[in-house]
Write an enzyme that holds these catalytic residues in place. Structure first.
Site, PDB file in Angstrom:
ATOM      1  CG  HIS A  33      -1.816   1.180   1.325  1.00 59.16           C
ATOM      2  ND1 HIS A  33      -3.108   1.176   0.861  1.00 59.16           N
ATOM      3  CD2 HIS A  33      -1.613   2.433   1.831  1.00 59.16           C
ATOM      4  CE1 HIS A  33      -3.662   2.356   1.071  1.00 59.16           C
ATOM      5  NE2 HIS A  33      -2.769   3.138   1.670  1.00 59.16           N
ATOM      6  CD  GLU A  34       1.584   3.643   3.668  1.00 61.96           C
ATOM      7  OE1 GLU A  34       1.857   4.705   3.063  1.00 61.96           O
ATOM      8  OE2 GLU A  34       0.535   3.483   4.323  1.00 61.96           O
ATOM      9  CG  HIS A  37       0.318   6.125  -0.724  1.00 61.68           C
ATOM     10  ND1 HIS A  37      -0.783   6.571  -1.420  1.00 61.68           N
ATOM     11  CD2 HIS A  37      -0.166   5.545   0.415  1.00 61.68           C
ATOM     12  CE1 HIS A  37      -1.879   6.277  -0.734  1.00 61.68           C
ATOM     13  NE2 HIS A  37      -1.534   5.646   0.375  1.00 61.68           N
TER      14      HIS A  37
END
Length: 379
Positions: A33-34, A37
């Protein structure tokens, strides 16, 4: 002493049997997820100050040549990317002091970027979670294929919704609620999430099309990980002889296609669940928090690594979808602000954002408290 050591380090211990599988699954999902980003931010020319798995004090880390601090932090229940100009790990624009940034940092700061770059960076986290789920499903379809059965009824349970509706052994499902049916699992997928709804069925009987209506009732089943799940069912079954059970094998591209379809079904079922949950038509115990996830990770690990990876796929898409809820400080809340900014041509005022951040934070904390209460006391 030996009993104490066994409790924490034995193969069925709290540490090895539960905590390690849970942290493994959660860490991979959070990292992906990170990383979504981070990578999209880099592609958009946005600088990152820190990439952390976990919150709180840093346990270990290093700084790369771009000035990003990569670290593992003490509380391993999440993670964040802190971009240049961020005052907090949530990338809230409230309180950003651009005057404190150098000219070079101002060019690379998150909040000075065009709205499309900020939106792309925020959306990338949930998108990467969905991509991880698709990737895992693709591998499983390529390795194991899929077990299917023809949509033929072998038996109808007496007194069931199907019996009351007039279903008969030998009927072949053609469509449910207008959706074409090709396998028995298609029927189960649609019916399982629609308990209490009147559904329209079309079946083929002796070469003729017959339209029927049935209302699925709630039944409680135990899934392979030992969870009690409540599903809709109409009371029909098939057998290996009638349903022609078989395994379909897929090539690499077909596996990806099937994975995309399966992921789409999960997204649809999740959306349907929350719509029904919001009006009190779903059981609150179907929602679980970290304790339930840890228990599931333990049971999955005990059944084999494949089961743990499948749980990772489900958790990944769950976290991805949860983050798209339109509440700050979740990613979906940021995207709402960016959508408003794109429409009106200027950012939402700091005062309005502050109000929505506080409301959103309280709602998110309330939801987390609710699922934790379910884990510990209610379910």
């Amino acid at each position: 002493m030996q009993e104490a050591l066994a409790l924490f380090f034995g193969s069925e211990s709290l540490l090895v049997g539960t905590i390690i599988p849970f942290l493994f699954v959660l860490t991979v999902v959070v990292f992906v997820h990170e990383m979504g980003h981070y990578l999209v931010a880099r592609w958009c020319g946005i600088g990152a100050q820190a990439f952390s798995i976990g919150f709180g004090p840093e346990l270990l880390g290093f700084t790369d040549r771009h000035g990003t601090r990569w670290k593992l932090s003490a509380i391993p229940l999440g993670g964040y990317v802190k971009f240049i100009g961020d005052e907090s790990e949530t990338s809230s624009p409230v309180g950003v002091n651009e005057s404190a940034l150098s000219e070079e940092d101002r060019k690379r700061a998150f909040h000075t970027q065009p709205v499309w770059k900020r939106a792309a960076t925020v959306f990338a986290g949930p998108a990467f979670n969905i991509i991880l789920t698709i990737a895992i499903f693709s591998v499983f379809f390529a390795l194991y294929g899929r077990q299917i059965a023809d949509p033929l009824i072998a038996g109808v349970q007496p007194g069931s919704p199907a019996a009351e509706a007039g279903f008969e052994p030998g009927d072949r499902f053609v469509s449910v609620e207008g959706e074409k049916i090709t396998t028995f699992a298609d029927v189960q997928r649609i019916v399982s999430g629609r308990a209490g709804d009147k559904l329209n069925f079309t079946v083929e009987r002796d070469g003729k099309m017959v339209d029927l209506q049935a209302v699925p009732k709630i039944v409680e089943r135990t899934d392979p990980l030992g969870n009690k799940v409540k599903l809709g069912a109409i009371g029909v079954e098939t057998t290996e002889a009638v349903g022609n059970f078989r395994r379909i094998e897929y090539g690499p591209l077909e596996s990806v296609g099937q994975a995309v379809i399966e992921t789409g079904h999960i997204i649809g079922r999740t959306g349907e669940f929350f719509k029904r949950f919001a009006v009190g038509r779903e059981d609150k115990c179907q929602l679980g928090g970290p304790v339930k996830i840890a228990t599931m990770a333990s049971k999955a690990a005990s059944q084999g690594f494949d089961w743990l990876i499948q749980l990772m796929a489900m958790l990944s898409i769950g976290i991805g979808l949860l983050n798209l809820f339109p509440l700050p400080p979740l990613d979906g809340g940021h995207l709402v602000f960016y959508a408003v900014e794109a429409i009106k041509g200027s950012p939402v005022s700091g005062a309005a954002q502050e109000i929505f951040y506080r409301i959103g934070f309280l709602l998110v904390m309330g939801f987390m408290g609710f699922v934790l209460f379910n884990d510990l006391f209610a379910c």
